[in-house]
Each structure stands twice: as C-alpha cells, then as structure tokens.
Design an enzyme around this catalytic site. Structure first.
Site, PDB file in Angstrom:
ATOM      1  N   ARG A  26       0.799  -1.215   0.000  1.00  0.00           N
ATOM      2  CA  ARG A  26       0.000   0.000   0.000  1.00  0.00           C
ATOM      3  C   ARG A  26       0.839   1.276   0.000  1.00  0.00           C
ATOM      4  NH1 ARG A  26      -5.078   2.145   3.093  1.00  0.00           N
ATOM      5  NH2 ARG A  26      -3.764   2.366   4.903  1.00  0.00           N
ATOM      6  N   ALA A  27       2.178   1.099   0.125  1.00  0.00           N
ATOM      7  CA  ALA A  27       3.051   2.279   0.132  1.00  0.00           C
ATOM      8  C   ALA A  27       2.962   3.018  -1.199  1.00  0.00           C
ATOM      9  CB  ALA A  27       4.491   1.864   0.436  1.00  0.00           C
ATOM     10  N   ARG A  29       0.215   3.780  -2.780  1.00  0.00           N
ATOM     11  CA  ARG A  29      -1.017   4.565  -2.829  1.00  0.00           C
ATOM     12  C   ARG A  29      -0.751   6.071  -2.953  1.00  0.00           C
ATOM     13  NH1 ARG A  29      -4.466   5.643   2.501  1.00  0.00           N
ATOM     14  NH2 ARG A  29      -2.374   5.661   3.358  1.00  0.00           N
ATOM     15  N   CYS A  50       7.380  34.199  24.738  1.00  0.00           N
ATOM     16  CA  CYS A  50       7.420  32.768  25.060  1.00  0.00           C
ATOM     17  C   CYS A  50       7.390  32.570  26.571  1.00  0.00           C
ATOM     18  CB  CYS A  50       8.688  32.153  24.479  1.00  0.00           C
ATOM     19  SG  CYS A  50       9.055  30.514  25.146  1.00  0.00           S
ATOM     20  N   CYS A  53      10.884  31.017  27.949  1.00  0.00           N
ATOM     21  CA  CYS A  53      12.186  31.692  27.871  1.00  0.00           C
ATOM     22  C   CYS A  53      12.580  32.260  29.247  1.00  0.00           C
ATOM     23  CB  CYS A  53      12.140  32.817  26.835  1.00  0.00           C
ATOM     24  SG  CYS A  53      12.423  32.263  25.137  1.00  0.00           S
ATOM     25  N   HIS A 113      15.561  29.697  22.770  1.00  0.00           N
ATOM     26  CA  HIS A 113      14.249  29.439  22.187  1.00  0.00           C
ATOM     27  C   HIS A 113      14.343  28.720  20.838  1.00  0.00           C
ATOM     28  CE1 HIS A 113       9.951  30.248  21.750  1.00  0.00           C
ATOM     29  NE2 HIS A 113      10.178  30.656  20.516  1.00  0.00           N
ATOM     30  N   ASN A 153       6.822  15.995  23.618  1.00  0.00           N
ATOM     31  CA  ASN A 153       6.025  16.178  22.407  1.00  0.00           C
ATOM     32  C   ASN A 153       6.718  17.244  21.600  1.00  0.00           C
ATOM     33  OD1 ASN A 153       3.961  14.401  23.186  1.00  0.00           O
ATOM     34  ND2 ASN A 153       2.918  16.013  24.342  1.00  0.00           N
ATOM     35  N   SER A 161       2.477  23.080  22.146  1.00  0.00           N
ATOM     36  CA  SER A 161       1.955  24.418  21.922  1.00  0.00           C
ATOM     37  C   SER A 161       3.047  25.482  21.943  1.00  0.00           C
ATOM     38  CB  SER A 161       0.869  24.743  22.958  1.00  0.00           C
ATOM     39  OG  SER A 161       1.355  24.517  24.250  1.00  0.00           O
ATOM     40  N   HIS A 164       9.659  26.301  22.019  1.00  0.00           N
ATOM     41  CA  HIS A 164      10.819  26.327  22.915  1.00  0.00           C
ATOM     42  C   HIS A 164      11.143  24.878  23.315  1.00  0.00           C
ATOM     43  CE1 HIS A 164      13.297  28.757  25.823  1.00  0.00           C
ATOM     44  NE2 HIS A 164      13.511  27.513  26.211  1.00  0.00           N
ATOM     45  N   HIS A 166      11.447  21.725  25.037  1.00  0.00           N
ATOM     46  CA  HIS A 166      11.062  21.286  26.370  1.00  0.00           C
ATOM     47  C   HIS A 166      10.403  19.918  26.337  1.00  0.00           C
ATOM     48  CE1 HIS A 166       7.147  22.648  24.909  1.00  0.00           C
ATOM     49  NE2 HIS A 166       6.568  22.027  25.931  1.00  0.00           N
ATOM     50  N   GLN A 168       8.249  16.942  29.223  1.00  0.00           N
ATOM     51  CA  GLN A 168       7.364  16.900  30.376  1.00  0.00           C
ATOM     52  C   GLN A 168       7.622  15.653  31.213  1.00  0.00           C
ATOM     53  OE1 GLN A 168       3.228  17.948  29.971  1.00  0.00           O
ATOM     54  NE2 GLN A 168       3.453  18.354  27.784  1.00  0.00           N
ATOM     55  N   GLU A 182       3.734  -3.603  29.569  1.00  0.00           N
ATOM     56  CA  GLU A 182       5.142  -3.944  29.341  1.00  0.00           C
ATOM     57  C   GLU A 182       5.729  -4.639  30.560  1.00  0.00           C
ATOM     58  OE1 GLU A 182       7.633  -0.857  27.807  1.00  0.00           O
ATOM     59  OE2 GLU A 182       6.419  -0.598  26.005  1.00  0.00           O
ATOM     60  N   HIS A 296      14.107   1.627  28.397  1.00  0.00           N
ATOM     61  CA  HIS A 296      14.223   1.921  26.967  1.00  0.00           C
ATOM     62  C   HIS A 296      13.450   3.192  26.658  1.00  0.00           C
ATOM     63  CE1 HIS A 296      10.595  -0.543  27.540  1.00  0.00           C
ATOM     64  NE2 HIS A 296      10.069   0.203  26.587  1.00  0.00           N
ATOM     65  N   LYS A 311       1.006   9.851   8.793  1.00  0.00           N
ATOM     66  CA  LYS A 311       0.219   8.629   8.901  1.00  0.00           C
ATOM     67  C   LYS A 311      -0.974   8.939   9.796  1.00  0.00           C
ATOM     68  CE  LYS A 311      -1.294   4.466   9.586  1.00  0.00           C
ATOM     69  NZ  LYS A 311      -2.066   3.737   8.564  1.00  0.00           N
ATOM     70  N   TYR A 316      -9.782   2.196  10.943  1.00  0.00           N
ATOM     71  CA  TYR A 316      -9.358   0.817  11.192  1.00  0.00           C
ATOM     72  C   TYR A 316      -8.422   0.753  12.401  1.00  0.00           C
ATOM     73  CZ  TYR A 316      -7.344  -3.820  10.518  1.00  0.00           C
ATOM     74  OH  TYR A 316      -6.927  -5.105  10.721  1.00  0.00           O
ATOM     75  N   GLN A 323      -1.886  -0.395  12.252  1.00  0.00           N
ATOM     76  CA  GLN A 323      -1.616  -0.725  10.849  1.00  0.00           C
ATOM     77  C   GLN A 323      -0.510   0.174  10.314  1.00  0.00           C
ATOM     78  OE1 GLN A 323      -2.221   1.106   7.886  1.00  0.00           O
ATOM     79  NE2 GLN A 323      -1.853  -0.550   6.467  1.00  0.00           N
TER      80      GLN A 323
HETATM   81  O1  G1P Z   1      -8.086   4.121   3.212  1.00  0.00           O
HETATM   82  P1  G1P Z   1      -7.761   5.582   3.121  1.00  0.00           P
HETATM   83  O2  G1P Z   1      -8.981   6.445   3.193  1.00  0.00           O
HETATM   84  O3  G1P Z   1      -6.900   5.883   1.933  1.00  0.00           O
HETATM   85  O4  G1P Z   1      -6.852   5.897   4.410  1.00  0.00           O
HETATM   86  C1  G1P Z   1      -7.324   6.308   5.667  1.00  0.00           C
HETATM   87  O5  G1P Z   1      -7.965   5.251   6.378  1.00  0.00           O
HETATM   88  C2  G1P Z   1      -7.156   4.114   6.683  1.00  0.00           C
HETATM   89  C3  G1P Z   1      -7.964   3.154   7.527  1.00  0.00           C
HETATM   90  O6  G1P Z   1      -8.311   3.686   8.786  1.00  0.00           O
HETATM   91  C4  G1P Z   1      -5.847   4.514   7.372  1.00  0.00           C
HETATM   92  O7  G1P Z   1      -4.983   3.396   7.423  1.00  0.00           O
HETATM   93  C5  G1P Z   1      -5.123   5.651   6.648  1.00  0.00           C
HETATM   94  O8  G1P Z   1      -4.025   6.084   7.438  1.00  0.00           O
HETATM   95  C6  G1P Z   1      -6.110   6.802   6.421  1.00  0.00           C
HETATM   96  O9  G1P Z   1      -5.477   7.851   5.725  1.00  0.00           O
HETATM   97  O1  G1P Z   2       0.674  19.343  28.198  1.00  0.00           O
HETATM   98  P1  G1P Z   2       0.436  20.100  26.943  1.00  0.00           P
HETATM   99  O2  G1P Z   2       1.704  20.345  26.170  1.00  0.00           O
HETATM  100  O3  G1P Z   2      -0.356  21.343  27.151  1.00  0.00           O
HETATM  101  O4  G1P Z   2      -0.486  19.143  26.035  1.00  0.00           O
HETATM  102  C1  G1P Z   2      -0.044  18.162  25.136  1.00  0.00           C
HETATM  103  O5  G1P Z   2       0.500  17.005  25.788  1.00  0.00           O
HETATM  104  C2  G1P Z   2      -0.393  16.291  26.645  1.00  0.00           C
HETATM  105  C3  G1P Z   2       0.320  15.050  27.152  1.00  0.00           C
HETATM  106  O6  G1P Z   2       0.653  14.146  26.132  1.00  0.00           O
HETATM  107  C4  G1P Z   2      -1.698  15.930  25.924  1.00  0.00           C
HETATM  108  O7  G1P Z   2      -2.624  15.435  26.872  1.00  0.00           O
HETATM  109  C5  G1P Z   2      -2.320  17.112  25.205  1.00  0.00           C
HETATM  110  O8  G1P Z   2      -3.412  16.663  24.415  1.00  0.00           O
HETATM  111  C6  G1P Z   2      -1.257  17.763  24.311  1.00  0.00           C
HETATM  112  O9  G1P Z   2      -1.792  18.893  23.650  1.00  0.00           O
END
Ligand code: G1P
Ligand code: G1P
Lengths: 348, 348
Positions: A26-27, A29, A50, A53, A113, A153, A161, A164, A166, A168, A182, A296, A311, A316, A323
C-alpha cells in the site's frame, strides 16, 4: 514462504502483547488527503512572548529565572495534582472510578528558544540526561508516586503548543496502562528465561542487522520488528538496567550521544525539524524489585512520506488494529542511509 | 468521596479492559497550539474530479456506474488482499509474523458529492444500513474471512482524502486486536452473569441518565462512562443482537433514525461538518456461536473545544495511558442540549 516486502502480514509485539497489520503493497497509494503545514523553523534565540524563555512571565504569574542550562517547574495546567480526596466509585460492577494523584512538571532543555535536541551541544544534552535522572530519583522517592513518565512532544503536529525546546514529566500513584502491559510481558519473559526480554531481543537484532539504525558503545537504536509509526524507533541500552539512576557515567554520555545522532538523522529525513512524541519506559517506583525491567525509550514520529504527509491513525486503527504501510526494514534502511551531520550544518 | 467534576481520577473500561485518566480541572487550560483549518463545506452535487462520483474514472482506470443510491467497490489500494502465500515467520520466540489475507471495500453513501449522513434523507440512511448488513452477510460467509470491520473516516482531519460521503470495510482472516479484546471481556461477563455486558451497562445508564444523549424505541446513544475522545459516543441497540443481520426491520429503521439524529447534533456542536471515525463492532464471522456479543457502534470524534482545536493523543497518551479533560457527563450534557435540526436547515 510469504514475502515480507510484498505481502500483507501481521507482526507480534511481545513487549505490549499486541499485533500490527503491515501492508507493504500500500506504500504505492497516492495521497490526496490533508497536507500538514510545515512548522516555520526560524525563531529568535529569545522570544519575549514565550512563557518558557528565561526571565519571562508564565500564565500562572510566576517569572522564570534567568536559567543558563535547564529549568524544571511544576506544570501550570497539571493533569495530575498531588493532593485531593482519595476514594473509589463503583456501580453495578461496570462503572468503576478511582481518584488519582500525581505531579506534572515541565523541563526546558535549553534557555535558547531556537534550539532543539539535535541542534544542541552534546554536553547540554548530557545535562538533560542528568536532569531526567535526578527527576526520576526525586519523584520516584515520593511514596505516593509509583510511576514516572518522562516524555517530549515535539512539533505543533504533536500537540506541542510552544516550540521552545522542552519536555514533560507526568508522575502518579498508579502505573499507567502501557507500562503496566510492558511490565507484565517483561516479567513473564524473565521468569521463563532468566534474562530480560529486551536483552534477548537486542541480541537477535544485532545478529540480523536489517532493523539497526545507529549504535555506540553503550546504546543501540533500531526500528522494532513490530513498529507501528512509520519511522518509529526503540532506543536500547546494551546493558539491562531498570531505570536511569542505574546508568554509569559512560552510559549517560552514550545516551546523550545516541539521542543527538538519532534526532539529527530524523531532522535530515525530510530536512525539517522532525516532529515526534518520545519517552522513557522504566520500572515502577513503588519500592518493589523489578529485575525483569529493561529501561528503553520509544520515538513515535507521525510523518509518513514527507514533511507534510503524516500517517493517520483513524478508523481501522482506532477500531480494529494498529496498521502500517512501509515495513520496519524499509524504514531502518532509509534512516541508516541519512547523513550524520545536521542539514543546517551541511548548508553552512 | 472525591468529586468527579473537579478532581483527577481514573475510570475503567470494562469492554476493553483499559483505564482512562480524567483531568476535569484541565479543561480551563488556554490553548496556544496548532489550530486546524476547518474544511471548506461548499461543494457541488457533482464534482468531475472526484473519483467517487457517478460516471467518473478511478485511479485503477475503472469507471463508476451512474449509481442512484449507494455504490460498493473493491478498494483500489487495499491494505488486505484476498490471495497470497500463507505462512508464519518465527525467530528466537520474539520475532513473529503471520501472512494475512482479506478484502477491503469502499461504500459510497450517496451519489451526491455534497451530502453527508446528517444531510441525507433518513430513507437513504436506511439504505446504507441495509447495504452494511448485506456486506457483513456476504463477506462473513467467505470461509477465509473471520472478521468484518465496517467504518467511516469523516473529514480531512481524520485522514479522509475525499469529502464525497463514503465509508470502508476491511475484512480479514484474523480477528483484530480491539474486537478480540472486546470479545474476551464480553465472554467473561456473559459466562458469569448470563447476559451481555452491554445489556447490563445499558440498564445502568438508562437509570442514571447523566450520560444519555438521544434515544428512540430501539436504540440509545450515550457517552460511555469510560469515553476517551472528548465527544465520543456509543450507539447501542436496546436488544442484544450479535450482528447487523439479526436486526428486525424496525431496528434497522431505528438505526437509520438514530444515526441521523446523532450526526445532526454533532454537526450542530461547532456548526461545521463534524469530523469523526466511526464503526461497528460485531461478532467474528468464523462460524462459531457468540451469544456474549452485543453489536454496537463507536463514534470517535477528535475535536475538543471548537472547529479548530482538537484533542492531541500524543506523549502521555501514546506512551502511558488514555487521557481526557472534560468528563463524559459534561460532554453528554452539551450534546443533549443541542438542537435536533441541522444548523444549515435552521438558517434556511
Ligand atoms: O483508506 P484511506 O482512506 O486511503 O486511508 C485512511 O484510512 C485508513 C484506515 O483507517 C488509514 O490506514 C489511513 O491512514 C487513512 O489515511
Ligand atoms: O501538556 P500540553 O503540552 O499542554 O499538552 C499536550 O500534551 C499532553 C500530554 O501528552 C496531551 O494530553 C495534550 O493533548 C497535548 O496537547
């Protein structure tokens, strides 16, 4: 025998006791769906607006110190709070809720920053490693905290958001679902084989080599056989340790080095500041022994084909099964082939 | 006792044997992160460039018929293929893969490019229900297909690449991870209590009322106690049936009606064409008996605060545990309070 590179198949994830559906065919597609707006990557070293900062005021009214390296503070909008009533709610055996307590913190990786882990000095990344270690020790020592989740994140696309640099820490009374899974899998393996699941797994991968990305004396980065996200990686210490506090000085250096190497390659993949969620999995901090735990780090990046096509984990995936399209081996090959020097430095 | 509406707590999901962290106090957090671009909602009834419109050519070269109601075809980029070598790969007890086969189909809900379920006539939604039922029956009868996943990804934000109203079916040899988990939980409950888990659950919710959204004679929509997505709902038939083929004519009408009612309210929430992934969970089609299975539909919408601010399932959620801010009760209350007439019709 079926052909991994051509034919749909399912792979088992022994760490989380789950399966992933792999559809390599499917790659090919074409993609006509949503394009992400690449995040602008020109930022000043100091941004007066910010809230991370040095010297700036946060929403809470507090003013950040003029920090020169890293800076940790309590999350102003913590999802977990240290105090509160305890208690359990139960109805009909089907509605169950339990009060939860914990502490959420934010760690600024740098006062600058406009930096990110791959653009920071390795000595500064090493300081971040030390800080994570100290935080794990300190929070883990709190008798009301039985699990410490350290994560980052990165990128707007990952719900971050503020650009800068960082990360958590969310730490809490209960071991969350994923680390608990795990824990169970690692325990079952350790009891049966007398060694950690990830030591045995690493040995297989070092022999096979097709999923390796980078290595140094103390750490290995690979695309796990059961990877879900397109360029997902697993960062493993060669030695089975249960948490960051057990790392030697050389292993901490090695971790800083391998994180730097990995994030540089990630940035080089699409020549952008590469978005991801990443974090450590470590033993629970409830004071029990966890010889089965093998520390890990997971890197879970959302991009699939380019800086703008991710992705989507949707229908699904949300309702049935994880997937992926490109195979773990193809992803590892692409990551291995990337230059070790950051693209911004190459241009210079 | 702790207060649900103020204090962080964990809730148990008995259907999937998982927990969700609920942080109601965090709903006050300001949002400075990524804003989604709302999808433009003015489309022609026929788009000559759309590969799903009647009479148009698809990437495969095939031409769609001039269909007047619904249209099903094999997905041109199927993640699962009906043929292929069978086989199992195993190494060191830790690397395991199994060839997988199946069939992927696309269902156009309407010939009209500019409609969606909430804007279609209920009689046409009823035809979609009939088609889903026939597809389940037909695919389920194939001895190589043991599970049929019917779903819809709606909106660009949900990875949907074409706004033409359509859904998908992925059907396969193996029962995927999530339905397999629900199967185990429902079986354990049924063996212990002699009735389906979801019948017992529905009874509790009908008594409590705080999480109910809408009802008709045959169906109920509620925000499950353990909801993860902000406005997630569960669509439940009052009578425990195992799959769509067991619904009576009145229950099929009821399903069309309740889907229409629910999607109208969803559109009214932020006055946009509301994005979601939704799908049915039904008994496996391996020919065994599944008295414990209770057919249901999950709606998993990503938006949190507005048309442009979604809930990010990132670091903590991907590495540790599902997490939400507004409570299930607050979400249900907001959905209940919405007008039953579509906002576009209100304006007219
Ligand atoms: O099948 P589509 O519409 O091309 O693709 C969409 O739905 C699929 C099934 O949930 C996902 O795997 C794809 O990441 C999403 O872009
Ligand atoms: O804590 P933040 O940066 O405001 O928020 C971000 O990380 C959190 C932890 O993964 C999530 O719950 C939030 O949906 C995301 O926006």
């Amino acid at each position: 025998m079926f052909d991994f590179t051509e034919q749909p198949h399912r792979r088992y994830n022994p760490l989380q006791d789950e399966w992933v559906l792999v559809s390599p065919q499917r790659a090919k597609r074409p993609w006509q769906g949503q394009q992400e707006k690449p995040q602008p990557d020109e930022r000043p070293a100091y941004d007066p607006t910010c809230y991370l900062c040095p010297g700036n005021k946060r929403t809470s009214g507090e003013v950040n110190p003029q920090y020169e390296h890293q800076f940790v503070f309590q999350n102003d909008f913590s999802a977990l709070l240290p105090d509160g009533e305890t208690g359990t709610f139960e109805e009909g055996g089907l509605l169950k809720a339990v009060a939860e307590t914990g502490r959420c913190r934010v760690i600024c990786f740098s006062p600058k920053h406009n930096l990110t882990l791959p653009e920071m000095e390795i000595s500064e990344v090493r300081r971040v490693v030390d800080l994570w270690t100290e935080q794990f020790r300190e929070l883990g020592a709190d008798p009301t905290i039985n699990y410490v989740q350290i994560f980052e994140n990165k990128g707007f696309i990952m719900g971050c958001s503020n650009p800068h640099p960082h990360g958590q820490i969310w730490s809490e009374r209960t071991v969350p679902d994923l680390p608990a899974k795990e824990s169970r899998a690692q325990k079952a393996y350790f009891e049966q084989h007398g060694r950690t699941l990830l030591s045995a797994y690493l040995e297989l991968e070092l022999k096979d080599k097709t999923r390796l990305v980078i290595e140094n004396d103390t750490w290995v980065v690979l695309v796990p056989f059961w990877a879900v996200w397109p360029f997902e990686t697993l960062v493993l210490p060669r030695r089975a340790v249960q948490d960051l506090t057990q790392l030697t000085d050389a292993e901490r250096d090695g971790l800083a080095d391998i994180l730097h190497q990995l994030t540089v390659r990630y940035d080089n993949l699409f020549e952008i500041s590469f978005p991801y969620s990443a974090g450590f999995h470590q033993r629970p901090t409830d004071g029990q022994e966890y010889p089965e735990w093998h520390l890990h780090m997971h890197f879970l990046p959302p991009l699939l084909r380019s800086a703008t096509v991710k992705k989507f984990m949707v229908g699904y995936e949300l309702l049935a099964n994880a997937q992926r399209d490109i195979t773990a081996e193809q992803a590892a090959e692409r990551l291995r082939a990337l230059p070790a020097v950051h693209y911004k430095q190459q241009e210079a």
